[in-house]
Design a protein around this motif. Structure first.
Motif, short mmCIF file in Angstrom:
data_model
loop_
_atom_site.label_atom_id
_atom_site.label_comp_id
_atom_site.label_asym_id
_atom_site.label_seq_id
_atom_site.Cartn_x
_atom_site.Cartn_y
_atom_site.Cartn_z
N GLU A 252 -4.70 5.90 1.02
CA GLU A 252 -4.49 6.64 2.12
C GLU A 252 -5.23 5.55 3.52
OE1 GLU A 252 -4.16 10.36 1.20
OE2 GLU A 252 -1.83 10.24 0.42
N GLY A 253 -6.41 6.15 3.26
CA GLY A 253 -7.28 5.47 4.20
C GLY A 253 -6.81 3.88 4.39
N LEU B 173 -4.57 -0.86 8.02
CA LEU B 173 -3.40 -0.80 8.05
C LEU B 173 -2.90 -0.68 9.31
CD1 LEU B 173 -1.71 -2.33 4.79
CD2 LEU B 173 -3.66 -3.65 6.53
N GLU B 174 -2.93 0.14 9.69
CA GLU B 174 -1.91 0.83 10.92
C GLU B 174 -2.71 0.38 12.05
OE1 GLU B 174 -0.89 4.60 9.89
OE2 GLU B 174 0.56 3.73 8.87
N GLN B 175 -4.18 0.10 11.93
CA GLN B 175 -5.32 0.34 13.37
C GLN B 175 -5.43 -1.11 13.36
OE1 GLN B 175 -9.33 1.65 13.00
NE2 GLN B 175 -8.23 3.07 11.46
N VAL B 176 -4.69 -2.15 12.47
CA VAL B 176 -4.92 -3.61 12.29
C VAL B 176 -3.58 -4.16 13.30
CG1 VAL B 176 -4.88 -5.38 11.65
CG2 VAL B 176 -6.45 -4.75 10.00
N PHE B 177 -2.37 -3.04 12.68
CA PHE B 177 -1.19 -3.69 13.73
C PHE B 177 -1.65 -3.71 14.81
CE2 PHE B 177 1.14 -3.75 9.51
CZ PHE B 177 1.79 -4.44 9.44
N GLU B 178 -2.18 -2.13 15.41
CA GLU B 178 -2.06 -1.39 16.76
C GLU B 178 -3.29 -2.19 17.55
OE1 GLU B 178 -4.57 2.30 19.28
OE2 GLU B 178 -3.63 2.67 17.26
N LEU B 179 -3.58 -3.41 16.49
CA LEU B 179 -5.21 -4.32 17.33
C LEU B 179 -4.32 -5.89 17.82
CD1 LEU B 179 -8.20 -3.76 15.16
CD2 LEU B 179 -7.98 -2.94 17.41
N GLU C 15 0.86 -0.93 0.12
CA GLU C 15 -0.08 0.12 0.42
C GLU C 15 0.95 1.16 -0.42
OE1 GLU C 15 -3.01 0.15 -0.90
OE2 GLU C 15 -3.93 -1.40 -0.10
N LYS C 16 2.09 1.43 0.76
CA LYS C 16 2.79 2.22 1.16
C LYS C 16 3.87 1.91 -0.91
CE LYS C 16 3.44 3.81 5.32
NZ LYS C 16 3.79 5.03 5.41
N GLN C 17 3.37 1.97 -1.09
CA GLN C 17 4.01 1.11 -2.69
C GLN C 17 2.94 2.33 -3.19
OE1 GLN C 17 7.77 1.24 -3.59
NE2 GLN C 17 7.63 1.43 -1.35
N ILE C 18 1.68 2.17 -3.44
CA ILE C 18 1.08 1.97 -4.38
C ILE C 18 0.55 3.63 -4.48
CG2 ILE C 18 -1.68 1.88 -4.99
CD1 ILE C 18 -0.95 -1.25 -4.22
N VAL C 19 1.02 4.44 -3.00
CA VAL C 19 0.81 5.82 -2.65
C VAL C 19 1.76 6.17 -3.49
CG1 VAL C 19 1.10 6.98 -0.84
CG2 VAL C 19 -0.60 5.36 -0.29
N LYS C 20 2.94 5.65 -3.89
CA LYS C 20 3.93 6.70 -4.43
C LYS C 20 3.55 6.25 -6.28
CE LYS C 20 7.80 5.90 -1.18
NZ LYS C 20 9.08 5.21 -0.80
N ALA C 21 2.71 5.46 -6.59
CA ALA C 21 2.78 5.34 -8.08
C ALA C 21 1.74 5.85 -7.74
CB ALA C 21 2.86 3.19 -8.34
N LEU C 22 0.29 5.84 -7.54
CA LEU C 22 -0.66 6.76 -8.01
C LEU C 22 -0.04 7.75 -9.09
CD1 LEU C 22 -3.74 5.02 -5.97
CD2 LEU C 22 -3.41 4.72 -8.06
N PRO C 23 0.16 8.57 -7.99
CA PRO C 23 0.36 10.34 -8.56
C PRO C 23 1.21 9.79 -10.13
CG PRO C 23 0.33 10.48 -6.23
CD PRO C 23 0.95 8.35 -6.91
#
Length: 162
Positions: free
Chosen positions: A53-54, A59-65, A22-30
């Motif tokens: 980005e959402g 995913l960060e919430q899942v890691f936290e859980l 997902e982090k790579q996709i955030v970079k590629a989409l623009p």
């Protein structure tokens, strides 16, 4: 002898994989949005960037859980898919087929994400992680919707132009 791996371990490993993706996709989409010739495709990429980005936030919430730090693990699959997208941009720049190629590249990304989120949701359910499963399900539905929108745009516009 190494410790036996469990579904919990596999869940975390796959979670790290899709987080990196997902982090790579955030970079590629623009870059894909800038390359798109169709205003509708450009707008779709920009909309999906906000969604992605959402997805990272979820995913960060899942890691936290699960009490783990949000860290990615290099995902060679997504790197390869993104590289193919870059090649399409270079090879078909300024041609009528560019947007059809961009849709194809975007759908390869979506299908990878759909596979990962579907698996993670199922594993979260099996592990009794109801809240995590719900977060993963929400992202899965968004990825499936994006894939359908790409198909509709391809069939109604960009494939015809190509």
């Amino acid at each position: 002898m190494p410790a036996e791996k469990t579904l919990d371990d596999l869940f975390l490993d796959t979670l790290k994989d899709i987080y990196f993706a997902e982090k790579q996709i955030v970079k590629a989409l623009p870059k894909m949005a800038r390359a798109a010739q169709s205003p509708a495709l450009k707008a779709g990429f920009e909309e999906h960037l906000q969604q992605t980005e959402g997805h990272v936030d979820r995913l960060e919430q899942v890691f936290e859980l699960i009490g783990k730090p949000a860290r990615g693990k290099t995902c060679e699959a997504i790197l390869g898919i993104i590289e193919e997208g870059k090649s399409i941009i270079e090879d078909f720049k300024d041609t009528p087929a560019l947007d059809a190629g961009l849709v194809s590249a975007a759908q390869a990304v979506e299908h990878y994400e759909i596979a990962r989120y579907g698996t993670l949701k199922t594993w979260a359910q099996q592990l009794g992680l109801k809240q995590a499963a719900s977060l993963l399900e929400a992202t899965l539905k968004e990825e499936e919707t994006t894939d359908r929108k790409l198909t509709q745009l391809a069939m109604a516009q960009v494939n015809l132009k190509a």
